[in-house]
Motif scaffolding. Sequence first.
Motif, PDB file in Angstrom:
ATOM      1  N   SER A 290      46.806  42.343  45.466  1.00 56.53           N
ATOM      2  CA  SER A 290      45.732  42.501  46.448  1.00 56.53           C
ATOM      3  C   SER A 290      44.589  41.555  46.096  1.00 56.53           C
ATOM      4  N   VAL A 291      43.792  41.232  47.091  1.00 58.31           N
ATOM      5  CA  VAL A 291      42.703  40.261  46.900  1.00 58.31           C
ATOM      6  C   VAL A 291      41.771  40.702  45.781  1.00 58.31           C
ATOM      7  N   ASP A 292      41.462  41.982  45.725  1.00 60.55           N
ATOM      8  CA  ASP A 292      40.526  42.484  44.718  1.00 60.55           C
ATOM      9  C   ASP A 292      41.094  42.414  43.306  1.00 60.55           C
ATOM     10  N   ASP A 293      42.432  42.411  43.180  1.00 58.10           N
ATOM     11  CA  ASP A 293      43.048  42.476  41.856  1.00 58.10           C
ATOM     12  C   ASP A 293      43.443  41.107  41.300  1.00 58.10           C
ATOM     13  N   ARG A 294      43.481  40.069  42.146  1.00 58.74           N
ATOM     14  CA  ARG A 294      43.926  38.752  41.675  1.00 58.74           C
ATOM     15  C   ARG A 294      43.033  38.219  40.567  1.00 58.74           C
ATOM     16  N   LEU A 295      41.717  38.394  40.722  1.00 57.46           N
ATOM     17  CA  LEU A 295      40.785  37.891  39.715  1.00 57.46           C
ATOM     18  C   LEU A 295      40.975  38.619  38.393  1.00 57.46           C
ATOM     19  N   ALA A 296      41.219  39.930  38.433  1.00 52.64           N
ATOM     20  CA  ALA A 296      41.421  40.694  37.201  1.00 52.64           C
ATOM     21  C   ALA A 296      42.652  40.209  36.454  1.00 52.64           C
TER      22      ALA A 296
ATOM     23  N   ALA B  21      46.244  47.678  39.127  1.00 51.36           N
ATOM     24  CA  ALA B  21      46.323  46.729  40.236  1.00 51.36           C
ATOM     25  C   ALA B  21      47.255  47.257  41.319  1.00 51.36           C
ATOM     26  N   HIS B  22      47.250  46.547  42.459  1.00 49.42           N
ATOM     27  CA  HIS B  22      48.115  46.881  43.585  1.00 49.42           C
ATOM     28  C   HIS B  22      48.973  45.660  43.909  1.00 49.42           C
TER      29      HIS B  22
ATOM     30  N   TRP C 154      51.776  48.684  49.659  1.00 42.43           N
ATOM     31  CA  TRP C 154      51.148  48.380  48.378  1.00 42.43           C
ATOM     32  C   TRP C 154      51.555  49.436  47.353  1.00 42.43           C
TER      33      TRP C 154
ATOM     34  N   GLU D 131      50.562  50.901  43.595  1.00 42.42           N
ATOM     35  CA  GLU D 131      49.573  50.903  42.527  1.00 42.42           C
ATOM     36  C   GLU D 131      50.283  51.007  41.179  1.00 42.42           C
TER      37      GLU D 131
END
Length: 352
Positions: free
Chosen positions: A266-272, A292-293, A302, A304
Amino acid sequence: MVIDTMSEVPSLILDGNSPRNFSRLNRASIARNSTVARLLPILVSEVRRTGQTASKYFPAGRDEHMQRLIAVPVLGPSGDVHAVAAWAGPLHEPLPRMPIIGALSWTPSGVVTTTPPAQFLFRDPSGDLLTGHTIPQMLSHFDIWDDRATFLEMFNVTKLSAPAPTDQWCGTATKTYEDGSPHQLFLAARATGTGTARVVRAVVADITGGVDPSRPDLTLVAIRHMPIPPGHALALCDLKTGFVHEWLTAPTSPLASWRHHNPEFSVDDRLAVANACFDLASGLADTASIRAHVRFSPTSEWIELVGHWTLLMAGDRPQALIDITPLSTIPTPVVADCPMCQDMAQNNSPAS
């Protein structure tokens, strides 16, 4: 002999059964004849341009016995000439049997496309076509893949590596065929382009008996035999590329089907995920935990999960082992329109 034509300047990659590391054409055994040495680049250029077999005839020495030089194209999956197989000898002699030479190409994310000869040499034990396989799915069928780290360096996936990725690699890979016989394959690969336009192309040939067998990678052997807790999966990740190149689960686990699809975060998890790779690769941390998802197709649900990362190896090619546990229900099949996922879901169902 086999000549690489995947770059602007052709180079020697196989001389008989002996690998050559992108050597100059005048290093070939048949190039000891000065006429062959002069004609060979001309013939290779013609075959590369036309995609057709070509030959030249010439007298040999004072006795004027005619010789011939013949060159045969090795076409890639898209029809371009990946390599040229060449032979020189007396005109009256029958042509030697053409060796089986396959061709492959990979996308930047490691999805492979192959020709039928490559499919024959790689021989997926399940009988599945190799085209469409991911890197971990492909590598899982090999006992040894020499210099795997440099091979992975050709894939510019996450751009975590400061230096440019390597543009060429050659090595041997060993696998056991269905009859129990070990086979040693030689591969030569070149990469062109950057980012999403990057393409890795290769040729493959069977050189069993031509070189000494490779030594097993004891670390990889140990990892492949590690006990895996129920409901978990283990992944071996090349931190500079972000590439997962080994995916280990129980054979009947629903997580097994994740091996032949590339995950989408997911977009929010790519950076992590990118930060975890960077921190471990640069020595800022030895462990990391990420929630992450992921999904495996644009229409999939998705999932988790939590991943616990442990740095295994630092240095130029840092590696991490990831212990992955899904936190949400895994769809069955994971990808609804994937025949392999459907087969695995059916085989692993309680009724089966």
